[in-house]
Design an enzyme around this catalytic site. Structure first.
Site, PDB file in Angstrom:
ATOM      1  N   CYS A 151       0.844  -1.193   0.000  1.00 31.94           N
ATOM      2  CA  CYS A 151       0.000   0.000   0.000  1.00 31.94           C
ATOM      3  C   CYS A 151       0.885   1.250   0.000  1.00 31.94           C
ATOM      4  O   CYS A 151       2.052   1.185   0.324  1.00 31.94           O
ATOM      5  CB  CYS A 151      -0.872   0.045   1.234  1.00 31.94           C
ATOM      6  SG  CYS A 151      -1.714  -1.484   1.583  1.00 31.94           S
ATOM      7  N   GLU A 199      14.942 -16.442 -18.812  1.00 30.34           N
ATOM      8  CA  GLU A 199      13.949 -15.354 -18.861  1.00 30.34           C
ATOM      9  C   GLU A 199      14.589 -13.986 -19.056  1.00 30.34           C
ATOM     10  O   GLU A 199      14.090 -13.180 -19.834  1.00 30.34           O
ATOM     11  CB  GLU A 199      13.145 -15.308 -17.541  1.00 30.34           C
ATOM     12  CG  GLU A 199      12.026 -16.320 -17.451  1.00 30.34           C
ATOM     13  CD  GLU A 199      11.275 -16.230 -16.134  1.00 30.34           C
ATOM     14  OE1 GLU A 199      10.042 -16.375 -16.142  1.00 30.34           O
ATOM     15  OE2 GLU A 199      11.907 -16.030 -15.064  1.00 30.34           O
ATOM     16  N   LYS A 211       3.981 -10.505 -17.121  1.00 33.09           N
ATOM     17  CA  LYS A 211       3.907 -10.813 -15.690  1.00 33.09           C
ATOM     18  C   LYS A 211       2.711 -11.705 -15.399  1.00 33.09           C
ATOM     19  O   LYS A 211       2.760 -12.597 -14.569  1.00 33.09           O
ATOM     20  CB  LYS A 211       3.805  -9.500 -14.912  1.00 33.09           C
ATOM     21  CG  LYS A 211       3.815  -9.651 -13.413  1.00 33.09           C
ATOM     22  CD  LYS A 211       5.223  -9.884 -12.941  1.00 33.09           C
ATOM     23  CE  LYS A 211       5.274 -10.389 -11.511  1.00 33.09           C
ATOM     24  NZ  LYS A 211       6.436 -11.244 -11.278  1.00 33.09           N
TER      25      LYS A 211
HETATM   26  C1  G6P Z   1       4.199 -15.880 -16.275  1.00 31.54           C
HETATM   27  C2  G6P Z   1       5.255 -15.168 -15.457  1.00 31.54           C
HETATM   28  C3  G6P Z   1       5.994 -16.184 -14.571  1.00 31.54           C
HETATM   29  C4  G6P Z   1       5.003 -16.935 -13.718  1.00 31.54           C
HETATM   30  C5  G6P Z   1       3.907 -17.606 -14.554  1.00 31.54           C
HETATM   31  C6  G6P Z   1       2.781 -18.121 -13.675  1.00 31.54           C
HETATM   32  O1  G6P Z   1       4.815 -16.680 -17.219  1.00 31.54           O
HETATM   33  O2  G6P Z   1       6.181 -14.496 -16.292  1.00 31.54           O
HETATM   34  O3  G6P Z   1       6.923 -15.502 -13.744  1.00 31.54           O
HETATM   35  O4  G6P Z   1       5.677 -17.898 -12.954  1.00 31.54           O
HETATM   36  O5  G6P Z   1       3.327 -16.666 -15.455  1.00 31.54           O
HETATM   37  O6  G6P Z   1       2.179 -17.020 -13.085  1.00 31.54           O
HETATM   38  P1  G6P Z   1       1.331 -17.046 -11.763  1.00 31.54           P
HETATM   39  O7  G6P Z   1       0.883 -15.623 -11.582  1.00 31.54           O
HETATM   40  O8  G6P Z   1       0.168 -17.975 -12.001  1.00 31.54           O
HETATM   41  O9  G6P Z   1       2.210 -17.523 -10.663  1.00 31.54           O
END
Ligand code: G6P
Length: 614
Positions: A2, A493, A609
């Site tokens: 926040c 990545e 993301k």
């Molecule tokens: C995307 C992000 C990864 C992540 C994956 C799953 O590929 O770049 O960093 O691990 O999604 O995302 P989540 O929000 O379900 O953990």
């Protein structure tokens, strides 16, 4: 998490506060609000969603007062609705708060008895009523906050104003950051310097347990336990606004790596009872009966969250004696897995919005499964579709490459495994207590790992030597195998170097063919039950002229003679916490390689993301 911006000055403060909140938007939030004193009357406006929703309201009915406070909320207790948005009021008192009040349930009961009426689902509202109660007993605002603090347990940064004591902002912190900005005829309180840098660069960083009384013509500092006066120690900040958002770090990813001790402490906070040797998880509605009759447990996730699930499997087997299937959501949903009404599915997701994970749990629900989740973003889709959610409380993760979201997932899974072990009667009290005590040390172990002397040097040396490598291998055994996978994922990545994670014992079944003097191998080989076996794999790599980057315990006397580069972690880490601690060298290695190459660390090419497409 926040954001807080408080202002006491001569100019109308509405725009100044909104501008400060805008500079905190990068932290992520789901609602916003402001309270301003208008000549002895407090006016508040709050909105769900983006700051612009609040701004629209304020355009219709602007505030003209010269002192007030604003907040952007990232929900922890209570959904991200307007009613739960800050400021929270009790009569003439308004409060904004970052953090968690752990004893809010008992305080709420006590305040209700006194006749206070609660309007929100938040833990924050107890602070407003508590301060109002001390005001009603005749204390000035600073003393009322001082007395209220003695009743609050948890982690917080708060700013309180009261229309019956115009011109005074009282701020206090315990564990959550808060700074005082010292201007010319105006002073500020903010959760982050970036909010106020446009108006002042003279900052006092509030220390733990300090209380600040902020008026437009001066600031007083008090000790929050004794109320003794303390000297202000302002520093002149030379950061640019962009640097300030990153807390002085070059990238969000690096900031988030360094936030992990705090993030993990937040995952643990309020969830461990050492006295009863139990995990306190009212948000997980599973009984002993549910677990005992469950036919199978699935952990379902994508990407880094799937790697967390792979580590979780070791915890569930060791601590609860239960077998779990760890599934890629994008595969499970297309399989004809025998999911039924005796199946428990635990979805793991940082964002709570990943399309494949969401689709997999919907499919599982259709077949009658009970769906729980481990998630970071409150009120996101996956928690909304689960019967219970264990939130990781990692705070917003901005860097696309997941770091603190991963380690907090590991801790959440560890807690859940102990919880299952206790519910099923497979973990006795003494063992559970020892396990929990070790887990409570996780934040300090991570801190120690991040502050080892000369810490950055080997990473920089590796980046300099290997940033042009075309391929790298990562090897780990046992619960460090998933960390090898995660290390390889992190590297590809953000540095775009091809990398492959392998179970150390599988190397001889194929990957060994890749090894030559141009392909470095990262070997996770701290002191654990597999130490000697993995060391043999290391010898096999070296026998083929493969360069070795060795993650080793700091007390391993032979590490340097076995490797080209050593990435030390603190000595004596209990085996079950090694995945957590060895995640740090994986993240830092990827970070330094990418930084050296000059790639876009926080927003690597082609990646998102939150992946909301299938
Ligand atoms: C995307 C992000 C990864 C992540 C994956 C799953 O590929 O770049 O960093 O691990 O999604 O995302 P989540 O929000 O379900 O953990």
């Amino acid at each position: 998490m926040c954001g807080i911006v408080g202002f006491a000055g001569h100019e109308p403060c509405m725009d100044i506060i909104v501008d400060g909140l805008r500079r905190l938007e990068y932290r992520g939030y789901d609602s916003a609000g402001i309270a301003v004193d208008e000549g002895g009357t407090l006016r508040t406006a709050r909105s769900e969603g983006k700051l612009d929703n609040l701004v629209k309201k304020l355009r219709l009915e602007p505030f003209y007062g010269t002192f007030g406070v604003g907040h952007t909320r990232w929900a922890t207790h209570g959904r991200p609705t307007e009613d739960n948005a800050h400021p929270h009021r009790s009569g003439s008192v308004a409060v904004v708060h970052n953090g968690i009040i752990e004893n809010h349930v008992e305080l709420k009961a006590e305040l209700r008895q006194k006749g206070y009426v609660f309007q929100s689902e938040t833990d924050t509202e107890v602070i407003a009523h508590l301060v109002a109660d001390f005001r009603a007993a005749g204390h000035d605002l600073a003393h009322a906050v001082f007395h209220a603090m003695s009743r609050l347990h948890g982690a917080y940064a708060i700013v309180v104003i009261d229309a019956t004591e115009p011109g005074t902002l009282v701020g206090a912190r315990l564990a959550s950051p808060l700074v005082v900005g010292l201007g010319q005829g105006e002073n500020f309180l903010a959760s982050d310097v970036s909010a106020i840098l446009a108006r002042t660069r003279d900052i006092h960083f509030l220390e733990e347990g300090q209380l600040a009384i902020v008026k437009r013509d001066g600031v007083e500092l008090r000790d929050a336990t004794t109320f003794e006066s303390l000297p202000l120690r302002p520093v002149h900040v030379t950061w640019t606004p962009a640097m300030a958002e990153k807390g002085g770090y070059k990238h969000f990813m690096l900031k988030e790596i360094h936030e992990q001790p705090r993030a993990v402490a937040d995952t643990l906070r309020g969830r461990v009872s050492l006295e009863r040797a139990e995990v306190v998880l009212p948000e997980v509605p599973l009984t002993r009966e549910d677990l005992a009759t469950a036919s199978q447990i699935y952990l379902v996730a994508c990407g880094t969250s799937w790697h967390a699930g792979l580590v979780g499997r070791y915890h569930f087997e060791d601590l609860a004696g239960v077998a779990v299937h760890v599934e890629l959501a994008s595969e499970l949903r297309y399989r004809n897995a025998p999911i039924d009404d005796r199946t428990i599915v635990i979805a793991i997701s940082q964002s709570g919005e990943t399309a494949d994970t969401l689709a997999a749990i919907r499919e599982a629900k259709k077949k009658g499964a009970k769906v729980l989740s481990i998630c970071n973003v409150i009120g996101s889709s996956i928690p909304r579709e689960s019967v219970g959610t264990l939130y990781t409380h990692a705070g917003p993760e901005i860097g696309v490459a997941s770091t603190k979201a991963f380690t907090t997932q590991l801790v959440a899974l560890h807690l859940l495994a102990i919880h299952f072990g206790r519910l099923l009667g497979r973990l006795d009290e003494a063992t559970a207590r020892t396990e929990l005590e070790a887990l409570l040390h996780a934040p300090s172990l991570l801190e120690a790992a991040l502050t080892l002397p000369g810490h950055d040097e080997p990473y920089i040396a590796i980046a300099r030597r290997w940033h042009e490598a075309h391929s790298m291998l990562f090897l780990g055994r046992g619960n460090l195998y998933p960390i090898a996978l995660e290390g390889a994922l992190k590297l590809k990545e953000i540095s775009y170097i091809h990398a492959e994670g392998q179970a150390a014992g599988e190397m001889k079944h194929g990957p060994i063919a890749l090894i030559d003097e141009r392909v470095p191998t990262v070997i996770l080989n701290p002191r654990d039950a597999h130490f000697l076996k993995t060391r043999s794999n290391l010898a096999e790599v070296r026998a083929r002229s493969g360069p070795v980057i060795l993650v080793a315990s700091a007390d391993d006397p032979d590490a340097a003679s076995h490797a080209d580069h050593v990435l030390p972690i603190p000595a004596g880490i209990p085996s079950r916490l090694l995945p957590l601690v060895t995640s740090l060298p994986m993240q830092l290695l990827a970070y330094h390689m990418a930084d050296f190459k000059g790639t876009d660390v926080d927003q690597p090419r082609n990646l998102a993301k939150s992946v909301t497409v299938e």
